[in-house]
Structures are given as structure tokens and as C-alpha cells.
Write a protein that holds these residues in place. Structure first.
Motif, mmCIF file in Angstrom:
data_model
loop_
_atom_site.group_PDB
_atom_site.id
_atom_site.type_symbol
_atom_site.label_atom_id
_atom_site.label_comp_id
_atom_site.label_asym_id
_atom_site.label_seq_id
_atom_site.Cartn_x
_atom_site.Cartn_y
_atom_site.Cartn_z
ATOM 1 N N UNK A 1 -16.044 -31.443 9.951
ATOM 2 C CA UNK A 1 -15.360 -32.433 9.128
ATOM 3 C C UNK A 1 -14.069 -31.858 8.557
ATOM 4 N N UNK A 2 -13.151 -32.753 8.223
ATOM 5 C CA UNK A 2 -12.080 -32.481 7.267
ATOM 6 C C UNK A 2 -12.503 -33.126 5.959
ATOM 7 N N UNK A 3 -12.746 -32.314 4.940
ATOM 8 C CA UNK A 3 -13.268 -32.795 3.661
ATOM 9 C C UNK A 3 -12.192 -32.682 2.594
ATOM 10 N N UNK A 4 -11.933 -33.781 1.910
ATOM 11 C CA UNK A 4 -10.897 -33.796 0.876
ATOM 12 C C UNK A 4 -11.538 -34.118 -0.469
ATOM 13 N N UNK A 5 -11.495 -33.145 -1.383
ATOM 14 C CA UNK A 5 -11.968 -33.370 -2.746
ATOM 15 C C UNK A 5 -10.849 -34.034 -3.546
ATOM 16 N N UNK A 6 -11.122 -35.196 -4.103
ATOM 17 C CA UNK A 6 -10.163 -35.926 -4.934
ATOM 18 C C UNK A 6 -10.729 -35.956 -6.347
ATOM 19 N N UNK A 7 -10.061 -35.263 -7.270
ATOM 20 C CA UNK A 7 -10.640 -34.980 -8.584
ATOM 21 C C UNK A 7 -9.778 -35.576 -9.689
ATOM 22 N N UNK A 8 -10.397 -36.385 -10.530
ATOM 23 C CA UNK A 8 -9.734 -37.023 -11.666
ATOM 24 C C UNK A 8 -9.715 -36.046 -12.844
ATOM 25 N N UNK A 9 -8.502 -35.625 -13.246
ATOM 26 C CA UNK A 9 -8.360 -34.717 -14.387
ATOM 27 C C UNK A 9 -7.706 -35.401 -15.584
ATOM 28 N N UNK B 1 -20.110 -26.197 5.180
ATOM 29 C CA UNK B 1 -20.235 -25.420 6.410
ATOM 30 C C UNK B 1 -18.932 -24.682 6.707
ATOM 31 N N UNK B 2 -18.996 -23.478 7.254
ATOM 32 C CA UNK B 2 -17.775 -22.714 7.546
ATOM 33 C C UNK B 2 -16.825 -23.432 8.502
ATOM 34 N N UNK B 3 -17.352 -24.318 9.334
ATOM 35 C CA UNK B 3 -16.507 -25.014 10.315
ATOM 36 C C UNK B 3 -15.753 -26.193 9.712
ATOM 37 N N UNK B 4 -16.081 -26.586 8.476
ATOM 38 C CA UNK B 4 -15.423 -27.720 7.829
ATOM 39 C C UNK B 4 -14.155 -27.266 7.111
ATOM 40 N N UNK B 5 -13.044 -27.951 7.385
ATOM 41 C CA UNK B 5 -11.828 -27.702 6.611
ATOM 42 C C UNK B 5 -11.931 -28.453 5.285
ATOM 43 N N UNK B 6 -11.421 -27.842 4.223
ATOM 44 C CA UNK B 6 -11.501 -28.444 2.892
ATOM 45 C C UNK B 6 -10.109 -28.468 2.270
ATOM 46 N N UNK B 7 -9.776 -29.577 1.634
ATOM 47 C CA UNK B 7 -8.554 -29.700 0.851
ATOM 48 C C UNK B 7 -8.902 -30.233 -0.530
ATOM 49 N N UNK C 1 -5.445 -34.453 14.926
ATOM 50 C CA UNK C 1 -6.742 -33.873 14.602
ATOM 51 C C UNK C 1 -7.868 -34.700 15.213
ATOM 52 N N UNK C 2 -8.827 -34.012 15.799
ATOM 53 C CA UNK C 2 -9.991 -34.689 16.378
ATOM 54 C C UNK C 2 -11.184 -34.627 15.437
ATOM 55 N N UNK C 3 -10.994 -34.068 14.250
ATOM 56 C CA UNK C 3 -12.099 -33.906 13.315
ATOM 57 C C UNK C 3 -12.459 -35.216 12.622
ATOM 58 N N UNK C 4 -13.705 -35.310 12.243
ATOM 59 C CA UNK C 4 -14.124 -36.408 11.392
ATOM 60 C C UNK C 4 -13.594 -36.161 9.980
ATOM 61 N N UNK C 5 -13.454 -37.224 9.203
ATOM 62 C CA UNK C 5 -12.835 -37.088 7.891
ATOM 63 C C UNK C 5 -13.712 -37.696 6.803
ATOM 64 N N UNK C 6 -13.625 -37.104 5.613
ATOM 65 C CA UNK C 6 -14.359 -37.623 4.461
ATOM 66 C C UNK C 6 -13.583 -37.312 3.195
ATOM 67 N N UNK C 7 -13.604 -38.260 2.268
ATOM 68 C CA UNK C 7 -13.040 -38.069 0.932
ATOM 69 C C UNK C 7 -14.185 -38.091 -0.063
#
Length: 536
Positions: free
Chosen positions: A300-308, A331-337, A391-397
Motif C-alpha cells: 500500500x501507499x498509506x497517507x496519515x492525515x492528522x488534524x492538529x 508492513x515494511x513494504x508499505x510506503x507511508x506519508x 504508481x501501481x500500489x494500492x492507496x489508503x488515507x
């Protein structure tokens, strides 16, 4: 070759990818992609975004949109920078790949008078000649110039946080140099302009400036001063090159992509190890052929969206710790932003596999100033994930917030420019999955100026609806101390997500809702995900 490189296809969408064939092999002061005409979808909504240069827009009397783009300087791109998406709304975006030169790109569009348009840039200027039925113009640092027709009937709000709002129309006066609110005529049209540092200028233009049908023998109204050469003919270094209609590759994928988490209803635990043959997929009751399948192990490409917004340093310390727990659990294979927001979004870290760099950036995360603009920030996150079309990765927010956007009645402060209903449409079009973590910040209201219980209820309901629309899961976090555990549950749930894609047997684009049902060939198995789409 191009079709083979298009690894990722968005659901129920088609891309018009403006691809230069021989022109990319040439060098010169600019490359131009011109003459593309696209009909507006039902409802007339249009979104234009260029983070790499300026946008010049003009209202005209035709019922379709005309698009052209120019790459400044003697630069060559591996592929066209213009992507056009046509789903619930028409979207026009400029993208620049990692190997492309850092050249400015000028986007020119002509839009119908009936359009509802949103125009967004980063530091590039925006020029809008005429006002359509509705327009939202947003730039961080670019100059914004609006040219009004004498017969305009518009309700206008222009705001620049640090720049100046200037008006050359005597009936439009800036209140304090940074804000202008006024109505011209009946106010039937709406115009909203917002910048952070860029100046805003409002000026008149004659009615004759509205374009009629384009004349192939006359210069383009947005600045092309000479007739164009035919596509594929090398131009001298002093000339501009264009791509003609025959050189456009039209990709009408019609693929619908689903991200499904599969759980055992008896244990409420996710099921892993399923294969394509374990799934049967139905659209409006008719079984469909599954063309693509990715197991739960796919990255996955995982994007943390955080309300501050409104957070103290002690609160941010707990949020940092929770985000670090998420990073450790993924997981180590998941990219995180990571993106944080209050008044405006901040990219703490782009998507990366480098956990050490990610931890350093999250550890340096601090409070954010400004009112809560949740919907604008979510829209920003959706666009952020779309910046890498290869990118061929799956995505999640994974969104963490109390849901209290400033646009909700009873919430103090400025709200998002993007209406909530428009955000839901954007989430519906998103081919990834959206998880929401609702943080309970409700307190006893002692004054009419305090946030009222109805507003907290609305924030809760909307966070839940966003997760449901995005095919994800809604988590309630009653105490901030429980946030880390909620993040870990999201990671566990993502480990049970399967991705399926199919091409609908019914190819009619009638704008109607298509209900999707997925059966899993395992006892007590339940598939959770998006429940359908609009066939636009």
C-alpha cells in the motif's frame, strides 16, 4: 508502450492523456499541447489544478471546455504533463514525473458560462476572464487577476491572508486591504477567491472579450500569437510545437476498482490467503468478470492525515507517539506519508519506505495554527496521492480528526472552501480506501460562543459518512490515549484488504447509481468496501 505503462487505472473514469509523439524529441522554447475539447459532465462541475505553473482561464459561449498547455523553455518530457479525468466532475491536472525537468507549465482553458469551476495553483498565477455560474479560485502564493464583464451579476468574496486585494471597479472596495465582499447586480453568479500571500486584482473588461466559437485563422484568445503547425512536423527552435487531435491517445478504461476488507462475522477477524476464485462480483444483480486481483499481501501507499487544529504541545506529543506506533506496526513494504492540517495542510513527509527518515520527521511534528479546514485538507490528501500516476500500489488515507470543519454551523472560525457534498463526490471517485478515526473532543457548552452539541454530532456523522463513502472503516476514539491502539487496528485491517477490478458489462453512461455486491466463498465471510458508483 504507453498503454503498457499505464499500470494504475481509476474506477469508472477515462483519461485523455495528451501524448507527444515526435514533438517530444524536438527542443525549442516550449512544447504546446492544444486544441483539446471536452464536454462537461452532467452538473457542469470542473476542477483545474496546476502546481507547476500558471492557469489562464476564459469564459466563452460554447458548451464544452477547451484545453491547451505550454512547457516553458527548451525542455522535453517523457510524457504529457496534462491528465484529464471525467467522472462525476471534469478534472484537469498538471503532473510532472520524477525524471521530468523542473520546467514551468502554463495551462490555458476556456470554460462554458454555465460551468461550476474550481481553479487551484501553488505559486503560479491565475487569470480568469469573465465569471461562470460559480467559481472558486485558490492559490497559495500566485497572483490572481479577475477580469469582470460589465454585465456581470456576481456575489463576490475575495480574501488574501498576507497579500492585498485591489479593485479597479468603483463599486468594489476592499474593506481592510485583505478582504473584499460585495455583490454586483443580482448576485446570481458566485465567485470565491482565496490566497495566502499572493495579491488579488479585480478589473473590468468589455463584453466583447467573451469568446465565440474559435476561429482557426485567428490567434488564440489566451495568447497564442500565430497559427500552429500540424502535429508531428518539426518546428524551428524559435517556434512553439503543438499536438493535434490525431496525436491524442484516448484511454477509455471503464475499469472499476474495488478495495475490500474481508472479515469473519463470527470472530470479527480479517481473513487472509484468499484467491481470485473465492470472490464473485455483481453489478445491479448481474455477475461481472473479475479482470484484476491483488491479494491482501500487495503493498500500500498509506497517507496519515492528522488534524492538529487547536492542539496543545502536550496533545501533539501524544499524537506523535500514536503516529510512530502506526509506522512501527505497518508492513515494511508499505510506503507511508504524513500530512497535518489546521488552517492549511502541511506535508510532514512524502510517501517513503525509509522508516528512519519518517520517524525523524514525525518526531519533529508540531502544532498548527488556523481554523479547522478538514474538507480542504482531505481534498489536498486525495490530490497528493494522485501526483504519482505511474504508481501501481494500492492507496489508503487514514484521517484522524474530530470532524469539526469550520463550515459546520456552530463551529467558530473559517471553514473549508470545498463544500462537504463536493468532498463526498471526490471520495466516491477515489480508487483507494479511506479510514476515519473520530476523536471525541466534546465539552460542556457554557456560552453561545462555544461549539454546540449539534456541531459535535454533525462532525461525528460526517466522519462516519466519509469512511462509508471511501470504503473504509470508522473508528471511535473516546480518549487521545487510545489513538495509538486505533492506528494499530487500522494496520491490522489493511492487512485483510483485497483489490478487484472489472469492466462493467453495461457500458451505458447514464449517470445512474450502480450497486455492487461481492460474495466470498468462505463460511461466515463478509466483504466490506464501496457499495457502488455513478456511471458518469
Amino acid at each position: 508502450m504507453f498503454l503498457q505503462s499505464l499500470k494504475r487505472v481509476l474506477p469508472a473514469a477515462f483519461f485523455l492523456v495528451l501524448l507527444a509523439v515526435s514533438c517530444f524529441a524536438q527542443t525549442g522554447p516550449s512544447n504546446t499541447f492544444a486544441g483539446i475539447q471536452i464536454e462537461l459532465p452532467a452538473g457542469g462541475h470542473l476542477r483545474v489544478e496546476n502546481q507547476y505553473g500558471e492557469v489562464a482561464a476564459e469564459v466563452w459561449r460554447e458548451n464544452y471546455v477547451s484545453v491547451s498547455a505550454t512547457i516553458e523553455g527548451a525542455k522535453t518530457f517523457a510524457r504529457s504533463p496534462v491528465i484529464i479525468e471525467n467522472r462525476n466532475q471534469l478534472g484537469i491536472r498538471i503532473v510532472r514525473g520524477p525524471s521530468d525537468p523542473a520546467a514551468a507549465i502554463r495551462l490555458a482553458i476556456k470554460i462554458p458560462e454555465t460551468a461550476h469551476v474550481e481553479i487551484v495553483t501553488g505559486s503560479g498565477s491565475i487569470r480568469l476572464r469573465g465569471v461562470p455560474a460559480a467559481a472558486v479560485v485558490r492559490s497559495i502564493a500566485g497572483d490572481v487577476n479577475i477580469e469582470f464583464l460589465q454585465s456581470v451579476n456576481a456575489d463576490i468574496v475575495a480574501r488574501s491572508a498576507k497579500g492585498l486585494v485591489r479593485s479597479e471597479l468603483p463599486q468594489l472596495l476592499s474593506e481592510n486591504g485583505h478582504l473584499l465582499q460585495a455583490r454586483l447586480g443580482s448576485g446570481a453568479q458566485t465567485l470565491r477567491i482565496n490566497t495566502e500571500t499572493g495579491p488579488i486584482t479585480l478589473s473590468p473588461v468589455s463584453n466583447s472579450a467573451v469568446s465565440e466559437r474559435p476561429d482557426s485563422n485567428s490567434p488564440d484568445a489566451l495568447g497564442n500569437e500565430a497559427p500552429m503547425k500540424a502535429a508531428g512536423i518539426p518546428a524551428p527552435a524559435s517556434e512553439t510545437q503543438e499536438i493535434g487531435e490525431g496525436d491524442i491517445i484516448r484511454v477509455d478504461s471503464q475499469l472499476v476498482t474495488l478495495n475490500l476488507s474481508v472479515i469473519d462475522r463470527n470472530t470479527n477477524r480479517g481473513l487472509v490467503g484468499l484467491s481470485k476464485s473465492d470472490f464473485r462480483l455483481f453489478e445491479n444483480g448481474a455477475e461481472q468478470q473479475i479482470l484484476q486481483f491483488e491479494s491482501s499481501a500487495a503493498p500500500f501507499d498509506l497517507l496519515l492525515l492528522i488534524d492538529l487544529s487547536g492542539s496543545t504541545r502536550d496533545v501533539v506529543k501524544l499524537i506523535r507517539a500514536a503516529a510512530l506506533r502506526f509506522i512501527d506496526a505497518a508492513r515494511p513494504s508499505d510506503r507511508i506519508g504524513v500530512i497535518t492540517f489546521a488552517g492549511r495542510p502541511t506535508v510532514v513527509s512524502p510517501l517513503t519506505l525509509n522508516r528512519e527518515v519518517l520517524r525523524q520527521r514525525v518526531s519533529a511534528m508540531d502544532t498548527s495554527a488556523g481554523d479547522t479546514k478538514l474538507y480542504d485538507a482531505t481534498d489536498f490528501a486525495l490530490n497528493h496521492l494522485l501526483q504519482d500516476p505511474k504508481s501501481s500500489r494500492r492507496t489508503a488515507i487514514i484521517l484522524m480528526s474530530d470532524g469539526l470543519d469550520g463550515s459546520i454551523p456552530g463551529v467558530q472560525g473559517d471553514g473549508s472552501q470545498l463544500p462537504y457534498k463536493d468532498l463526498l463526490s471526490r471520495i466516491q471517485e477515489f480508487d483507494g480506501v479511506l479510514y476515519t478515526l473520530w476523536l471525541n473532543t466534546e465539552y460542556e457548552s457554557l456560552s453561545p460562543l462555544d461549539t454546540q452539541p449539534e456541531a459535535f454530532d454533525a462532525g461525528y456523522d460526517r466522519m462516519k459518512e466519509m469512511a462509508d463513502t471511501g470504503g473504509g472503516v470508522f473508528y471511535e476514539v473516546e480518549r487521545l490515549e487510545d489513538l495509538a491502539g486505533a492506528y494499530e487496528r487500522v494496520v491490522a485491517d489493511l492487512g485483510t484488504v483485497y483489490s478487484l477490478a472489472y469492466r462493467p458489462a453495461d457500458k451505458t453512461r447514464d449517470g445512474k447509481w450502480r450497486a455492487i455486491r461481492v460474495n466470498v466463498n468462505r463460511p461466515a465471510a463478509v466483504a466490506r468496501g464501496k457499495r457502488g458508483y455513478y456511471a458518469n
